[in-house]
Design an enzyme around this catalytic site. Structure first.
Site, PDB file in Angstrom:
ATOM      1  N   MET A  25       0.065   1.044   5.158  1.00  0.00           N
ATOM      2  CA  MET A  25      -0.701   1.281   6.374  1.00  0.00           C
ATOM      3  C   MET A  25      -1.676   0.131   6.614  1.00  0.00           C
ATOM      4  O   MET A  25      -2.113  -0.527   5.679  1.00  0.00           O
ATOM      5  CB  MET A  25      -1.491   2.595   6.269  1.00  0.00           C
ATOM      6  CG  MET A  25      -0.642   3.837   6.342  1.00  0.00           C
ATOM      7  SD  MET A  25      -1.639   5.355   6.226  1.00  0.00           S
ATOM      8  CE  MET A  25      -2.587   5.232   7.756  1.00  0.00           C
TER       9      MET A  25
ATOM     10  N   ASP B 231      -3.916  -5.112   6.074  1.00  0.00           N
ATOM     11  CA  ASP B 231      -4.358  -5.915   4.941  1.00  0.00           C
ATOM     12  C   ASP B 231      -3.251  -6.879   4.523  1.00  0.00           C
ATOM     13  O   ASP B 231      -2.099  -6.474   4.383  1.00  0.00           O
ATOM     14  CB  ASP B 231      -4.740  -5.005   3.766  1.00  0.00           C
ATOM     15  CG  ASP B 231      -5.362  -5.772   2.617  1.00  0.00           C
ATOM     16  OD1 ASP B 231      -5.930  -6.864   2.856  1.00  0.00           O
ATOM     17  OD2 ASP B 231      -5.296  -5.281   1.473  1.00  0.00           O
TER      18      ASP B 231
ATOM     19  N   SER C 178       0.855  -1.192   0.000  1.00  0.00           N
ATOM     20  CA  SER C 178       0.000   0.000   0.000  1.00  0.00           C
ATOM     21  C   SER C 178       0.889   1.240   0.000  1.00  0.00           C
ATOM     22  O   SER C 178       1.629   1.463  -0.941  1.00  0.00           O
ATOM     23  CB  SER C 178      -0.946  -0.030   1.212  1.00  0.00           C
ATOM     24  OG  SER C 178      -1.813   1.076   1.205  1.00  0.00           O
ATOM     25  N   THR C 179       0.854   2.053   1.058  1.00  0.00           N
ATOM     26  CA  THR C 179       1.616   3.297   1.103  1.00  0.00           C
ATOM     27  C   THR C 179       3.110   3.041   0.912  1.00  0.00           C
ATOM     28  O   THR C 179       3.705   2.247   1.633  1.00  0.00           O
ATOM     29  CB  THR C 179       1.396   4.012   2.454  1.00  0.00           C
ATOM     30  OG1 THR C 179      -0.002   4.129   2.699  1.00  0.00           O
ATOM     31  CG2 THR C 179       2.029   5.388   2.447  1.00  0.00           C
TER      32      THR C 179
ATOM     33  N   HIS D  19      -2.746  -1.064  -3.184  1.00  0.00           N
ATOM     34  CA  HIS D  19      -3.887  -0.192  -2.914  1.00  0.00           C
ATOM     35  C   HIS D  19      -3.749   1.058  -3.770  1.00  0.00           C
ATOM     36  O   HIS D  19      -2.850   1.869  -3.552  1.00  0.00           O
ATOM     37  CB  HIS D  19      -3.930   0.207  -1.435  1.00  0.00           C
ATOM     38  CG  HIS D  19      -4.196  -0.945  -0.511  1.00  0.00           C
ATOM     39  ND1 HIS D  19      -4.023  -0.853   0.847  1.00  0.00           N
ATOM     40  CD2 HIS D  19      -4.624  -2.211  -0.736  1.00  0.00           C
ATOM     41  CE1 HIS D  19      -4.333  -2.001   1.419  1.00  0.00           C
ATOM     42  NE2 HIS D  19      -4.691  -2.843   0.463  1.00  0.00           N
TER      43      HIS D  19
END
Length: 375
Positions: free
Chosen positions: A315, A318, A195-196, A222
């Site tokens: 973050m 997940d 993600s991030t 993401h």
């Protein structure tokens, strides 16, 4: 002590709106604002904020050039604001290459189901990247056949001439780290969730894989739907393996990577060696679209223990439950280590649960994958 933020946008309304949202959190304080990229560069030097929020389209100097200049002069974590268009996606990817750590859509309603949730997301993103040290990207020189335009007024590079410019954060003692010992397991799939900080991390890992990599690869990042097409095309232009945005019915092939489309979920059907991808509409009850847990869980059902799953920077948590299912089937699960993550959330969730067998710095992950799976 409060995190000090510099807000940069050519719209006085948007500067005021972002400032008001950030100031609602007692841990955040807006120390100054800037109306264009040149002002941002100057104020980053004079004010020394902990985080900068940055627009892309601005007069005098755009956000991409400003990020590049800030990273060279006073490296500072930067959160970009982007439009959810194909052009916005390309520009945002350029900003991440230049050194920005994360991005959010300018239309807050595009990232959340309610105003309160959108406010919380912005505050959380700023706090998350404030904890990390910004990294100066190396200067990129032109190579034969791949000219680079002048940087000062550049808006974005063409897709297939982009070069990986942002290294992973320096990892103390990396020169003393050795690759994990090869397990000897038999594999049929590499699955990576992030993600991030993921776009740069994926670029760092995938560009090391050879064209004849012997297994298919699935990528869950993401990212909004309008971004994944551009991101897959960019990766395809940088990597020796082939990279594409996944489509329903794609047959998985060795040396090919399939990026889950934003706003949807990616699953598998069939049997190992002849599996196909199923791309389905995302359920509003699931927080992430695409969701690492869903793809990992489907991989566990189809491939059993013949999977190497890697959880990179991001973050939240997940990927933890999907990784748990994979490990229960005998699969290998690796996590990126804390020092090299932009946000140590997703990898930490897997590591703390005792699911990850290895915790590796980003610069070693690509080589470690080849060592483990490339035989």
């Amino acid at each position: 002590m409060a995190i000090r933020v510099l807000v940069v946008d050519d719209s006085s309304f948007f500067r005021r709106r972002v400032s008001e949202i950030l100031e609602q959190d007692p841990l955040l304080t807006v120390v100054d604002t800037a109306a264009n990229g040149q002002e941002a560069v100057e104020k980053a030097r004079s004010v020394r904020p902990d985080v900068i929020t940055m627009d892309i389209e601005m007069p005098v100097m755009n956000g991409i050039a400003a990020v590049r200049a800030i990273m060279q002069a006073t490296p500072t974590p930067v959160l970009m604001f982007s439009s959810l268009t194909h052009e916005g996606a390309q520009a945002t990817l350029d900003a991440l290459d230049a050194g920005a750590m994360d991005f959010l859509p300018k239309r807050f309603e595009d990232i959340a189901r309610s105003k309160e949730e959108a406010i919380l997301q912005l505050q959380q993103r700023v706090k998350a990247i404030a904890r990390r040290r910004a990294v100066v990207p190396p200067r990129v020189s032109a190579s034969p056949g791949r000219p680079l335009s002048a940087l000062a007024g550049e808006r974005s590079r063409p897709l297939h001439t982009a070069a990986p410019t942002t290294p992973a954060p320096a990892v103390p003692g990396l020169e003393r780290r050795s690759l994990p010992r090869r397990s000897g397991k038999s594999y049929q799939l590499l699955a990576i969730g992030t993600s991030t900080g993921g776009p740069v991390a994926l670029q760092k890992v995938l560009t090391l894989l050879p064209a004849n990599f012997p297994h298919p690869i699935v990528l869950i990042q993401h990212m909004p739907g309008t971004f994944t097409t551009a991101f897959a095309a960019r990766l395809d232009g940088l990597c020796q393996i082939r990279v594409k945005e996944a489509q329903d019915g794609d047959q998985l092939r060795p040396g090919h990577a399939y990026l889950a489309p934003g706003g949807k979920q990616m699953m598998f059907e069939g049997r190992p060696g002849a599996a196909r991808l199923r791309i389905i509409e995302g359920n509003d009850k699931v927080n992430y679209k695409p969701c690492v847990d869903i793809t990992f869980a489907s991989a566990a059902k189809t491939y059993g223990g013949k999977v190497l799953a890697v959880v990179l920077t991001g973050m939240g948590a997940d990927g933890r439950e999907g990784a748990r299912l994979l490990k229960d089937q005998g699969a290998s699960v690796w996590a990126q280590d804390e020092e090299s993550c932009v946000v140590y959330g997703m990898p930490q969730a897997v590591a703390k649960a005792g699911i990850a067998t290895e915790s590796l710095p980003l610069p070693l992950i690509g080589e470690a994958i080849i060592n483990e799976m490339g035989h």
